[in-house]
Scaffold this active site. Structure first.
Site, PDB file in Angstrom:
ATOM      1  N   PRO A  31       0.830  -1.212   0.000  1.00 44.02           N
ATOM      2  CA  PRO A  31       0.000   0.000   0.000  1.00 44.02           C
ATOM      3  C   PRO A  31       0.863   1.260   0.000  1.00 44.02           C
ATOM      4  O   PRO A  31       2.000   1.244   0.500  1.00 44.02           O
ATOM      5  CB  PRO A  31      -0.795  -0.110   1.310  1.00 44.02           C
ATOM      6  N   ASP A  32       0.301   2.351  -0.546  1.00 42.06           N
ATOM      7  CA  ASP A  32       1.060   3.611  -0.435  1.00 42.06           C
ATOM      8  C   ASP A  32       0.744   4.205   0.933  1.00 42.06           C
ATOM      9  O   ASP A  32       0.223   3.522   1.818  1.00 42.06           O
ATOM     10  CB  ASP A  32       0.714   4.535  -1.617  1.00 42.06           C
ATOM     11  N   PHE A  33       1.082   5.468   1.135  1.00 39.78           N
ATOM     12  CA  PHE A  33       0.922   6.048   2.484  1.00 39.78           C
ATOM     13  C   PHE A  33      -0.382   6.816   2.640  1.00 39.78           C
ATOM     14  O   PHE A  33      -1.011   6.761   3.706  1.00 39.78           O
ATOM     15  CB  PHE A  33       2.105   7.003   2.779  1.00 39.78           C
ATOM     16  N   ARG A  34      -0.764   7.552   1.564  1.00 43.05           N
ATOM     17  CA  ARG A  34      -1.826   8.540   1.788  1.00 43.05           C
ATOM     18  C   ARG A  34      -3.100   8.310   0.973  1.00 43.05           C
ATOM     19  O   ARG A  34      -4.021   9.114   1.081  1.00 43.05           O
ATOM     20  CB  ARG A  34      -1.270   9.953   1.519  1.00 43.05           C
ATOM     21  N   ASN A 106      10.939   5.147  -1.652  1.00 41.66           N
ATOM     22  CA  ASN A 106      10.459   3.858  -1.174  1.00 41.66           C
ATOM     23  C   ASN A 106      11.542   3.093  -0.421  1.00 41.66           C
ATOM     24  O   ASN A 106      12.726   3.212  -0.734  1.00 41.66           O
ATOM     25  CB  ASN A 106       9.934   3.026  -2.345  1.00 41.66           C
ATOM     26  N   ASP A 108      11.000  -0.273   0.096  1.00 41.25           N
ATOM     27  CA  ASP A 108      10.684  -1.698  -0.131  1.00 41.25           C
ATOM     28  C   ASP A 108      11.790  -2.427  -0.895  1.00 41.25           C
ATOM     29  O   ASP A 108      11.744  -3.649  -1.043  1.00 41.25           O
ATOM     30  CB  ASP A 108       9.338  -1.819  -0.878  1.00 41.25           C
ATOM     31  N   HIS A 125      14.876   7.856   1.381  1.00 41.58           N
ATOM     32  CA  HIS A 125      14.366   7.632   2.747  1.00 41.58           C
ATOM     33  C   HIS A 125      15.023   6.415   3.371  1.00 41.58           C
ATOM     34  O   HIS A 125      14.491   5.816   4.289  1.00 41.58           O
ATOM     35  CB  HIS A 125      12.836   7.511   2.726  1.00 41.58           C
ATOM     36  N   CYS A 133      23.199   0.836  15.402  1.00 44.05           N
ATOM     37  CA  CYS A 133      22.773   0.826  16.801  1.00 44.05           C
ATOM     38  C   CYS A 133      22.392   2.256  17.193  1.00 44.05           C
ATOM     39  O   CYS A 133      23.154   3.202  16.969  1.00 44.05           O
ATOM     40  CB  CYS A 133      23.910   0.334  17.713  1.00 44.05           C
TER      41      CYS A 133
HETATM   42  N1  APR Z   1      -1.170   4.401 -10.117  1.00 45.13           N
HETATM   43  C1  APR Z   1      -0.878   5.734 -10.109  1.00 45.13           C
HETATM   44  N2  APR Z   1      -0.714   6.447  -8.967  1.00 45.13           N
HETATM   45  C2  APR Z   1      -0.865   5.787  -7.798  1.00 45.13           C
HETATM   46  C3  APR Z   1      -1.158   4.401  -7.721  1.00 45.13           C
HETATM   47  C4  APR Z   1      -1.302   3.709  -8.956  1.00 45.13           C
HETATM   48  N3  APR Z   1      -1.576   2.395  -8.997  1.00 45.13           N
HETATM   49  N4  APR Z   1      -1.236   4.054  -6.394  1.00 45.13           N
HETATM   50  C5  APR Z   1      -1.008   5.192  -5.682  1.00 45.13           C
HETATM   51  N5  APR Z   1      -0.783   6.220  -6.516  1.00 45.13           N
HETATM   52  C6  APR Z   1      -0.480   7.615  -6.169  1.00 45.13           C
HETATM   53  C7  APR Z   1      -1.409   8.200  -5.123  1.00 45.13           C
HETATM   54  O1  APR Z   1      -2.544   8.784  -5.741  1.00 45.13           O
HETATM   55  C8  APR Z   1      -0.505   9.256  -4.477  1.00 45.13           C
HETATM   56  O2  APR Z   1      -0.584  10.497  -5.184  1.00 45.13           O
HETATM   57  O3  APR Z   1       0.808   7.620  -5.594  1.00 45.13           O
HETATM   58  C9  APR Z   1       0.897   8.681  -4.652  1.00 45.13           C
HETATM   59  C10 APR Z   1       1.454   8.092  -3.365  1.00 45.13           C
HETATM   60  O4  APR Z   1       1.583   9.151  -2.425  1.00 45.13           O
HETATM   61  P1  APR Z   1       1.925   8.817  -0.902  1.00 45.13           P
HETATM   62  O5  APR Z   1       1.055   7.727  -0.410  1.00 45.13           O
HETATM   63  O6  APR Z   1       1.966  10.118  -0.163  1.00 45.13           O
HETATM   64  O7  APR Z   1       3.405   8.204  -0.961  1.00 45.13           O
HETATM   65  P2  APR Z   1       4.749   8.994  -1.170  1.00 45.13           P
HETATM   66  O8  APR Z   1       4.588  10.188  -2.041  1.00 45.13           O
HETATM   67  O9  APR Z   1       5.769   7.999  -1.571  1.00 45.13           O
HETATM   68  O10 APR Z   1       5.069   9.483   0.337  1.00 45.13           O
HETATM   69  C11 APR Z   1       6.289  10.155   0.518  1.00 45.13           C
HETATM   70  O11 APR Z   1       5.978  10.331   2.905  1.00 45.13           O
HETATM   71  O12 APR Z   1       5.449   9.641   5.021  1.00 45.13           O
HETATM   72  C12 APR Z   1       6.459   9.750   4.108  1.00 45.13           C
HETATM   73  O13 APR Z   1       8.364   8.381   4.240  1.00 45.13           O
HETATM   74  C13 APR Z   1       7.058   8.409   3.744  1.00 45.13           C
HETATM   75  O14 APR Z   1       8.319   7.973   1.708  1.00 45.13           O
HETATM   76  C14 APR Z   1       7.070   8.415   2.210  1.00 45.13           C
HETATM   77  C15 APR Z   1       6.840   9.881   1.874  1.00 45.13           C
END
Ligand code: APR
Length: 294
Positions: A31-34, A106, A108, A125, A133
């Site tokens: 899963p993504d974060f937001r 990422n 991962d 990140h 440690c």
């Molecule tokens: N296709 C296209 N876009 C997608 C898909 C998909 N299948 N799945 C998710 N997204 C988009 C979402 O709409 C969102 O705009 O990817 C973006 C992911 O955003 P976040 O969840 O905020 O992730 P990210 O930008 O990597 O977060 C940055 O925030 O909390 C910190 O350390 C954490 O590295 C992370 C950083």
């Protein structure tokens, strides 16, 4: 997509930079974060953290490392998740000598699993491949603590019986500096002739200031007026460098394009990448690269 394919095919570009976020790994099952509802920050209830980003907060980690290690057990690059076509498309850019660098947020490790060489990667990140440690600073190879983390244990330093500090994977927490390699951007971005921004909300903030404010207000999603380290990279290219966003929705400067050379392709990134591969006549190349490596 045809425009972008044309400038890539016409050899008009030689130094492509990729900026990536969690959205490129959702097709791999992470899963993504937001993203509302499915994003990690909407699903941390089981870790009983005071606010979502506490799971990546250094002070909170010292008071209660459990939530992070439980999450690390899920996210640890243990082969459970595999790279997808988006990671392999970036690998294809490298194979064709077009990738200057990939800046990823990422943790991962799927970029490395897709065979993108570490010298072409900036894991902004951090990464699970190394650990430190938190008490004496001794460096560890990530492999030495992997089993403990996957078993749900908290790895402890063995440097001396007196240390016994918690060993934390070198993932960048709020309040920590980004890795030194992040500052490659100072020489990379001026040389960049096409910027691909993939699967990120560009909402990263200056963790120390943002996080302190979040902790004081107990409100995680305060509007940030601070410097945005990763997000600010997007404005570090020359003003004439074409910037292409491949994301579900428009984000950052792409919401109100200030540059004639800004392009956005919204929607599922796997679909967009396959369309771009087709426009480049790379569909077979991409498929073969994936099959050979998987
Ligand atoms: N296709 C296209 N876009 C997608 C898909 C998909 N299948 N799945 C998710 N997204 C988009 C979402 O709409 C969102 O705009 O990817 C973006 C992911 O955003 P976040 O969840 O905020 O992730 P990210 O930008 O990597 O977060 C940055 O925030 O909390 C910190 O350390 C954490 O590295 C992370 C950083």
């Amino acid at each position: 997509i045809e425009d972008v394919a044309r400038i890539i095919k016409s050899e008009g570009v030689k130094n492509i930079i990729v900026m990536a976020g969690a959205g490129i790994s959702t097709a791999s099952g992470i899963p993504d974060f937001r993203s509302p509802g499915t994003g990690l920050y909407d699903n941390l209830q089981k870790y009983k953290v005071p606010y979502p980003t506490a799971v990546f907060d250094l002070d909170y980690f010292h008071s209660n490392p459990k939530p992070f290690f439980e999450l690390a057990k899920e996210l640890y690059p243990s082969g459970k998740y595999r790279p997808n076509a988006v990671h392999y498309f970036v690998r294809c850019l490298h194979e064709r000598g077009l990738l200057l660098r990939m800046y990823t947020q990422n943790i991962d490790g799927l970029e490395r699993l897709a065979g993108i060489p570490p010298m072409k990667l900036v894991e902004a990140h951090g990464t699970f491949t190394s650990a430190s440690c938190t008490k004496c600073g001794k460096k560890y190879n990530g492999e030495t603590i992997k089993d403990k983390i996957l078993k749900g244990a908290t790895p402890r330093c063995q440097l001396t019986p007196l240390c016994y500090g918690i060993i934390k994977p070198d993932i960048v927490f709020f309040g920590e500096d980004l890795p030194k390699r992040f500052y490659y951007y100072l020489k990379d971005f001026p040389a960049c002739d096409l910027l691909l921004v993939m699967g990120t909300s560009l909402q990263v903030r200056c963790y120390s200031l943002y996080f302190t404010a979040a902790r004081i207000t107990q409100c995680d999603f305060i509007l940030s007026y601070f410097v945005e380290p990763f997000a600010s990279l997007v404005d570090s290219t020359r003003a004439t460098t074409p910037r292409l966003l491949l994301n579900m929705v428009k984000v950052g400067p792409f919401t109100k394009p200030s540059r004639r050379t800004d392009l956005s392709i919204t929607g599922d990134i796997s679909d967009s990448i396959h369309k771009l591969a087709d426009a480049l006549d790379w569909r077979e190349f991409l498929q073969e690269t994936m099959e050979a490596h998987e």
